[in-house]
Design a protein around this motif. Structure first.
Motif, PDB file in Angstrom:
ATOM      1  N   THR A 112       0.906   1.130  -5.648  1.00  0.00           N
ATOM      2  CA  THR A 112       0.330   2.184  -4.815  1.00  0.00           C
ATOM      3  C   THR A 112      -0.767   2.888  -5.597  1.00  0.00           C
ATOM      4  O   THR A 112      -0.683   3.055  -6.805  1.00  0.00           O
ATOM      5  CB  THR A 112       1.397   3.201  -4.379  1.00  0.00           C
ATOM      6  OG1 THR A 112       2.106   3.676  -5.523  1.00  0.00           O
ATOM      7  CG2 THR A 112       2.384   2.563  -3.425  1.00  0.00           C
ATOM      8  N   GLY A 141      -0.386  -0.262  -1.428  1.00  0.00           N
ATOM      9  CA  GLY A 141      -0.234   0.961  -0.654  1.00  0.00           C
ATOM     10  C   GLY A 141      -1.069   2.092  -1.223  1.00  0.00           C
ATOM     11  O   GLY A 141      -1.641   1.990  -2.316  1.00  0.00           O
ATOM     12  N   SER A 142      -1.138   3.181  -0.468  1.00  0.00           N
ATOM     13  CA  SER A 142      -1.877   4.381  -0.888  1.00  0.00           C
ATOM     14  C   SER A 142      -0.960   5.586  -0.815  1.00  0.00           C
ATOM     15  O   SER A 142      -0.100   5.673   0.072  1.00  0.00           O
ATOM     16  CB  SER A 142      -3.086   4.626   0.027  1.00  0.00           C
ATOM     17  OG  SER A 142      -3.983   3.541   0.012  1.00  0.00           O
ATOM     18  N   PRO A 180       4.744   6.702   0.170  1.00  0.00           N
ATOM     19  CA  PRO A 180       4.481   6.954  -1.256  1.00  0.00           C
ATOM     20  C   PRO A 180       3.780   8.291  -1.454  1.00  0.00           C
ATOM     21  O   PRO A 180       2.920   8.668  -0.658  1.00  0.00           O
ATOM     22  CB  PRO A 180       3.575   5.776  -1.653  1.00  0.00           C
ATOM     23  CG  PRO A 180       2.984   5.278  -0.374  1.00  0.00           C
ATOM     24  CD  PRO A 180       3.967   5.578   0.708  1.00  0.00           C
ATOM     25  N   TYR A 212       3.845   3.304   4.367  1.00  0.00           N
ATOM     26  CA  TYR A 212       3.831   1.918   3.908  1.00  0.00           C
ATOM     27  C   TYR A 212       4.795   1.100   4.764  1.00  0.00           C
ATOM     28  O   TYR A 212       5.954   1.492   4.964  1.00  0.00           O
ATOM     29  CB  TYR A 212       4.259   1.830   2.444  1.00  0.00           C
ATOM     30  CG  TYR A 212       4.150   0.436   1.867  1.00  0.00           C
ATOM     31  CD1 TYR A 212       2.997   0.041   1.205  1.00  0.00           C
ATOM     32  CD2 TYR A 212       5.188  -0.479   1.999  1.00  0.00           C
ATOM     33  CE1 TYR A 212       2.874  -1.242   0.684  1.00  0.00           C
ATOM     34  CE2 TYR A 212       5.082  -1.756   1.485  1.00  0.00           C
ATOM     35  CZ  TYR A 212       3.920  -2.137   0.825  1.00  0.00           C
ATOM     36  OH  TYR A 212       3.799  -3.410   0.323  1.00  0.00           O
TER      37      TYR A 212
END
Length: 231
Positions: A128, A44-45, A91, A50
């Protein structure tokens, strides 16, 4: 079919009926107990919604799976839907978290009373990144869930005016739009227009006017025609 234990299936099944020639079906395959089949979680970023589905090999409508996180370090921003196995959240920073997911199987149908419906367990690590990465963890300038396309990406903002992102694919609804993890207000900060070929997200000039002259992450969360959600 649910296997009681694991092993190969082989042999023949003969079906007979009055005034008809017997029909012989060859059986082959593998029987296994119910289990979580998802092997790993995508990367994830920060500031990008997400989503991921924890899947099992259950194909029976008469067997219900319930999901829970029973051990480890679940990030605060992440939720798990106990009925679907759907992981979802936003996130806000880079990190790495490892936790255990449990799937419990049950049925009200007596025909499954003799089958092994033992729980299944799987350990996952979710990572992440501070920078924008695709689902494989590779840094990118933009990306969209597999099966969809960014037809027109958001340009470099050199002029304060309305700007649009155009997407193609079987998108049934844009759920939310974010900038740096902050949810924008539909019809106040942006509008949605759609046609048979594409869907357009137009972010109004006032939103860009309030941003600093740095890099920012714009993300949209949508639902496709099968009710699956993606960024």
């Amino acid at each position: 079919m649910i296997g009681d234990g694991g092993g190969e299936i082989s042999g023949t099944l003969t079906i007979t009926a009055d005034d008809q020639a017997p029909q012989v079906i060859t059986l082959n395959g593998f029987a296994a107990n119910l289990a979580i089949t998802t092997e790993q979680l995508k990367t994830g970023s920060a500031f990008v919604p997400y989503t991921q589905l924890i899947q099992t090999n259950n194909i029976s409508n008469d067997i219900v799976a319930k999901f829970s996180i029973i051990d480890g370090e679940k990030p605060d921003w992440l939720t798990l839907d106990p009925n679907t196995g759907y992981l979802h959240g936003m996130p806000k920073a880079a990190g790495e978290h490892t936790f255990m997911v449990k799937a419990e199987f049950s049925s009200d149908d007596d025909k499954f009373s003799e089958y092994d419906l033992s729980p299944s367990y799987a350990k996952f690590t979710i990572t992440t990144s501070e920078e924008l990465v695709n689902e494989d963890g590779i840094p990118v300038d933009s990306f969209v869930t597999d099966g969809f396309e960014i037809k027109t990406p958001l340009p470099k903002i050199e002029e304060i005016k309305d700007h649009s992102i155009k997407l193609t694919g079987d998108i049934s609804e844009i759920v939310d739009v974010y900038i740096d993890g902050q949810k924008l207000v539909k019809n106040s900060d942006y509008k949605i227009t759609s046609s048979t070929e594409e869907i357009s997200i137009t972010i109004f000039s006032d939103v860009f006017e309030d941003l600093s002259e740095d890099e920012h992450i714009v993300a949209a969360e949508f639902v496709d025609d099968t009710a699956h959600c993606g960024p």
